[in-house]
Write an enzyme that holds these catalytic residues in place. Structure first.
Site, PDB file in Angstrom:
ATOM      1  N   GLU A 251      35.756  66.241  31.338  1.00 55.04           N
ATOM      2  CA  GLU A 251      34.928  67.441  31.223  1.00 55.04           C
ATOM      3  C   GLU A 251      35.715  68.523  30.496  1.00 55.04           C
ATOM      4  OE1 GLU A 251      33.591  68.506  35.151  1.00 55.04           O
ATOM      5  OE2 GLU A 251      32.099  66.898  35.194  1.00 55.04           O
ATOM      6  N   HIS A 269      27.997  70.337  34.900  1.00 54.13           N
ATOM      7  CA  HIS A 269      28.663  70.404  36.208  1.00 54.13           C
ATOM      8  C   HIS A 269      28.442  71.767  36.867  1.00 54.13           C
ATOM      9  CE1 HIS A 269      32.253  68.581  38.646  1.00 54.13           C
ATOM     10  NE2 HIS A 269      31.282  69.046  39.435  1.00 54.13           N
TER      11      HIS A 269
END
Length: 304
Positions: A251, A269
């Site tokens: 990420e 997220h």
């Protein structure tokens, strides 16, 4: 007065009242503040490695906003006797709602139908059959706090719940004996397990082959739980009817061809970062810091 610093965006007006008058929270710390700090409230994306520990010789406790500690060097923390506080439960409902939101988006075909209306293709609306939740089966992999809340929300929609978790107590009428049994029977599958050696790429080509045709898969757990190449093949074949991702590996993620598929919904997220849950996470983190610095055991401490 003891100094507590924020590492990553942390709202002072939320945490200072929890810390009390004997502690001063510094929202935008200087190097001097960091060196002096006894405590730290640390956002989940902040890397707390050996070098960061070295900058904080007076540190006695750090509190993570969330439960993930993969970016914290727990060995150094243990060697120095530093408490590592986590905040389980503060975002339980937010993540569960996020999983349901992804599933609803995909089941009700909101993405392609939005584009259809926006592009003036009203006459093509029957091209995207709208699915239902009522009387369908919602499969939950991982039956901890979030998994249990997902079950409650799914049942409110009139869905049957099926759950698999070898380490949790599951009501007999909701228990699947294996993950294979669960995916074969479920119209929606939602992942809520930690990333371990055993769960890395848990959803791979072999498991996808056992999915109920057209099932929707949601991942608000950890990105590496799913083999994206295999999931893309399953989407293209129709074996997988939709995919919702709030988590990625790494990420932020590199672009993947699966991102372009019309039956995919993506969020960065943030499903656990609702306004309410973020505030509660800060409150829980601050309480953990205060407990530690005042000699009490914090409610939740990370384990190696």
């Amino acid at each position: 007065m003891q100094i507590v610093v924020g590492l990553g965006p942390v709202e002072s007006d939320v945490v200072q009242p929890v810390l009390g008058d004997a502690m001063k929270f510094v929202e935008h710390p200087t190097d001097a503040d960091i060196a002096e700090a006894s405590g730290a409230i640390v956002r989940a994306a902040f890397v707390f490695d050996e070098a960061q520990f070295a900058k904080m010789p007076n540190l006695r406790v750090l509190a993570r906003t969330g439960v993930g500690t993969d970016l914290v060097d727990l060995n150094v923390a243990e060697e120095r006797g530093i408490d590592v506080v986590i905040t389980p439960g503060s975002n339980t409902n937010a993540v569960a709602e996020g999983a349901l939101a992804h599933a609803l988006h995909l089941t009700k075909r909101l993405g392609p139908l939005t584009k259809l209306v926006a592009n003036g293709n009203w006459d093509q609306r029957t091209k995207y059959p709208v699915g239902d939740f009522e009387s369908k089966t919602f499969g939950i992999v991982g039956f901890g706090r979030i998994g249990r809340r997902v079950a409650e929300l799914a049942k409110a929609f009139g869905m049957k719940v099926l759950a698999y978790d070898p380490f949790a107590l599951i009501p007999e009428d909701q228990r699947a004996s294996s993950i294979e049994e669960l995916v074969a029977a479920s119209d929606v599958i939602s992942l809520h397990v930690p990333l371990t050696e055993a769960t890395n790429q848990l959803v791979n080509a072999d498991l996808l082959a056992q999915f109920k045709p057209g099932a929707v898969l949601i991942n608000c757990g950890r990105g590496a739980l799913i083999d994206l190449d295999a999931a893309h093949d399953a989407l293209r074949s129709g074996k997988l009817g939709g995919l919702g991702l709030d988590v990625f590996d790494p990420e932020p993620p590199a672009h993947h061809q699966i991102f372009e598929h019309e039956n995919v919904v993506l969020t960065p997220h943030v499903m656990g970062l609702s306004v309410q849950s973020t505030k509660q996470t800060f409150i829980d983190a601050a309480q953990g810091v205060r407990d530690s610095l005042e000699g009490r055991k914090p409610q939740a401490l990370a384990k190696k």
